[in-house]
Design an enzyme around this catalytic site. Structure first.
Site, PDB file in Angstrom:
ATOM      1  CG  HIS A  59      -6.047   2.017   5.113  1.00 25.59           C
ATOM      2  ND1 HIS A  59      -5.482   2.688   6.129  1.00 25.59           N
ATOM      3  CD2 HIS A  59      -5.065   0.941   5.031  1.00 25.59           C
ATOM      4  CE1 HIS A  59      -4.150   2.528   6.511  1.00 25.59           C
ATOM      5  NE2 HIS A  59      -3.911   1.357   5.785  1.00 25.59           N
TER       6      HIS A  59
ATOM      7  CB  SER B  30       5.092  -2.168  12.078  1.00 32.43           C
ATOM      8  OG  SER B  30       4.690  -0.981  12.266  1.00 32.43           O
TER       9      SER B  30
ATOM     10  N   GLY C 195       2.664  -1.123   4.441  1.00 37.06           N
ATOM     11  CA  GLY C 195       2.729   0.371   4.098  1.00 37.06           C
ATOM     12  C   GLY C 195       4.367   0.711   3.743  1.00 37.06           C
ATOM     13  N   GLY C 196       5.200   1.210   4.743  1.00 37.30           N
ATOM     14  CA  GLY C 196       6.096   1.764   4.635  1.00 37.30           C
ATOM     15  C   GLY C 196       7.188   0.905   3.939  1.00 37.30           C
TER      16      GLY C 196
ATOM     17  CG  ASN D  22      -1.722   1.259   1.442  1.00 30.75           C
ATOM     18  OD1 ASN D  22      -1.692   2.192   0.437  1.00 30.75           O
ATOM     19  ND2 ASN D  22      -2.384   1.291   2.477  1.00 30.75           N
ATOM     20  CD1 TRP D  23       3.339   0.847  -3.044  1.00 27.76           C
ATOM     21  CD2 TRP D  23       3.286   2.153  -4.781  1.00 27.76           C
ATOM     22  NE1 TRP D  23       4.104   0.251  -4.008  1.00 27.76           N
ATOM     23  CE2 TRP D  23       4.035   0.959  -5.123  1.00 27.76           C
ATOM     24  CE3 TRP D  23       3.355   3.146  -5.967  1.00 27.76           C
ATOM     25  CZ2 TRP D  23       4.673   0.617  -6.293  1.00 27.76           C
ATOM     26  CZ3 TRP D  23       3.936   2.699  -7.110  1.00 27.76           C
ATOM     27  CH2 TRP D  23       4.704   1.365  -7.368  1.00 27.76           C
ATOM     28  CE  LYS D  24      -0.182   3.229   4.741  1.00 21.86           C
ATOM     29  NZ  LYS D  24      -0.062   3.172   6.308  1.00 21.86           N
TER      30      LYS D  24
ATOM     31  CD  GLU E 298      -3.498  -2.508   7.086  1.00 19.71           C
ATOM     32  OE1 GLU E 298      -2.579  -2.984   6.651  1.00 19.71           O
ATOM     33  OE2 GLU E 298      -4.260  -1.545   6.826  1.00 19.71           O
TER      34      GLU E 298
ATOM     35  N   GLY F 253       2.424   2.169  10.949  1.00 20.95           N
ATOM     36  CA  GLY F 253       3.392   3.200  10.867  1.00 20.95           C
ATOM     37  C   GLY F 253       4.293   3.556  12.170  1.00 20.95           C
TER      38      GLY F 253
ATOM     39  CD  GLU G 124      -2.908   5.427   6.728  1.00 18.43           C
ATOM     40  OE1 GLU G 124      -2.820   5.414   5.472  1.00 18.43           O
ATOM     41  OE2 GLU G 124      -2.098   4.759   7.592  1.00 18.43           O
TER      42      GLU G 124
HETATM   43  P1  13P Z   1       2.836   0.377   7.739  1.00 14.81           P
HETATM   44  O1  13P Z   1       3.599  -1.047   7.061  1.00 14.81           O
HETATM   45  O2  13P Z   1       3.773   1.546   7.269  1.00 14.81           O
HETATM   46  O3  13P Z   1       2.657   0.343   9.269  1.00 14.81           O
HETATM   47  O4  13P Z   1       1.337   0.541   7.121  1.00 14.81           O
HETATM   48  C1  13P Z   1       0.597  -0.603   7.319  1.00 14.81           C
HETATM   49  C2  13P Z   1      -0.541  -0.053   6.295  1.00 14.81           C
HETATM   50  O5  13P Z   1      -1.477   0.832   6.853  1.00 14.81           O
HETATM   51  C3  13P Z   1      -1.094  -0.744   5.206  1.00 14.81           C
HETATM   52  O6  13P Z   1      -2.169  -0.531   4.618  1.00 14.81           O
END
Ligand code: 13P
Length: 255
Positions: free
Chosen positions: A98, A216, A237-238, A13-15, A170, A176, A100
């Protein structure tokens, strides 16, 4: 190791990250690395990168996803993108609900349900996200939250409609933050999610539906997470933004 009924899925997930040039570069690396992946691979990219990344991934097994989808097909909905537009641009998947989006943009279980319906009708494989906050975990509300999000988000379908759907657990406190759920915490939650899926749609559905872990995930912890019997993949994510780490995660080794 997850059941053979469920092919592992590693989704990035590149956000809201990366320029087009960086997206092209990363997509090329993921495409090249796909041959040595341990399961199915997907990248969920910003709307603006979909067409260029689709062009790069053409002919490769790497799936392309969006990070959201709106439930209407077209019209005066400024800022929104429909399932039909996503498919037209080259997407096969869509992240829905998600945390967020839930926290910052007000996505409710009812909205998740409508977005899920639109994604399925449009032919997109949905990745439906659920998860509890730290406060909810600390006040013993985790199971109630997961139960409510699943019941509300997945309401009103036939099991066959949802056969492609993917669930992502999640925990919000792990996103994050570098505070990954322990493999035991992830397994416990995934088992609970699978029990809820069975309650909603029956044993066969629960046994065949992939439940990803997100929060994470890194190259260092993916192997132990993927060794849990009910962890069928990862939403990353990251660590999906860097070639080396994402390629290592794609090539996870489950015991
Ligand atoms: P991180 O891997 O950066 O914690 O993010 C997870 C996420 O929200 C994937 O959708």
């Amino acid at each position: 190791m997850s059941s053979p009924l469920r092919r592992p899925l590693i989704a990035g997930n590149w956000k809201m990250n990366l320029t087009l040039a960086q997206s092209v570069d990363l997509a090329r690396a993921v495409k090249e690395g796909a041959a040595s992946a341990s399961g199915e691979v997907a990248v969920c990219v910003p709307f603006t990168a979909i067409t260029v990344v689709a062009e790069i991934l053409r002919g490769s097994p790497v799936r392309l996803g969006s990070q959201d989808v709106y439930w209407e097909a077209q019209g005066a909905f400024t800022g929104e993108i429909s399932a039909g537009m996503l498919v037209d641009a080259g997407c096969q998947m869509a992240i829905i609900g998600h945390s967020e989006r839930r926290k910052l943009f007000g996505d409710s279980d009812e909205w998740v349900n409508k977005k899920l319906s639109a994604a399925l009708k449009g032919g997109l494989t949905p990745i439906v996200c659920i998860g509890e906050t730290l406060e909810e975990r600390e006040t013993q509300k985790t199971w109630r939250v997961l139960e409510t999000q699943l019941a509300g988000g997945l309401k009103g379908f036939a099991p066959a409609d949802l056969s492609k759907a993917v669930i992502a657990y999640e925990p919000v406190w792990a996103i994050g933050t570098g505070k990954t759920a322990t493999p035991a915490q992830a397994q416990e939650a995934h088992l609970f999610v699978r029990a809820q899926l069975e309650k909603l749609y029956g044993k066969a559905f629960a046994a065949g539906t992939r439940v990803l872990y997100g929060g994470s995930v890194t190259a260092d912890n993916v192997d132990t997470l993927m060794s849990q019997p009910d962890v069928d993949g990862a939403l990353v994510g990251g660590a999906s933004l860097k070639k080396d780490s994402f390629l290592r995660i794609m090539g996870f080794k489950a015991a």
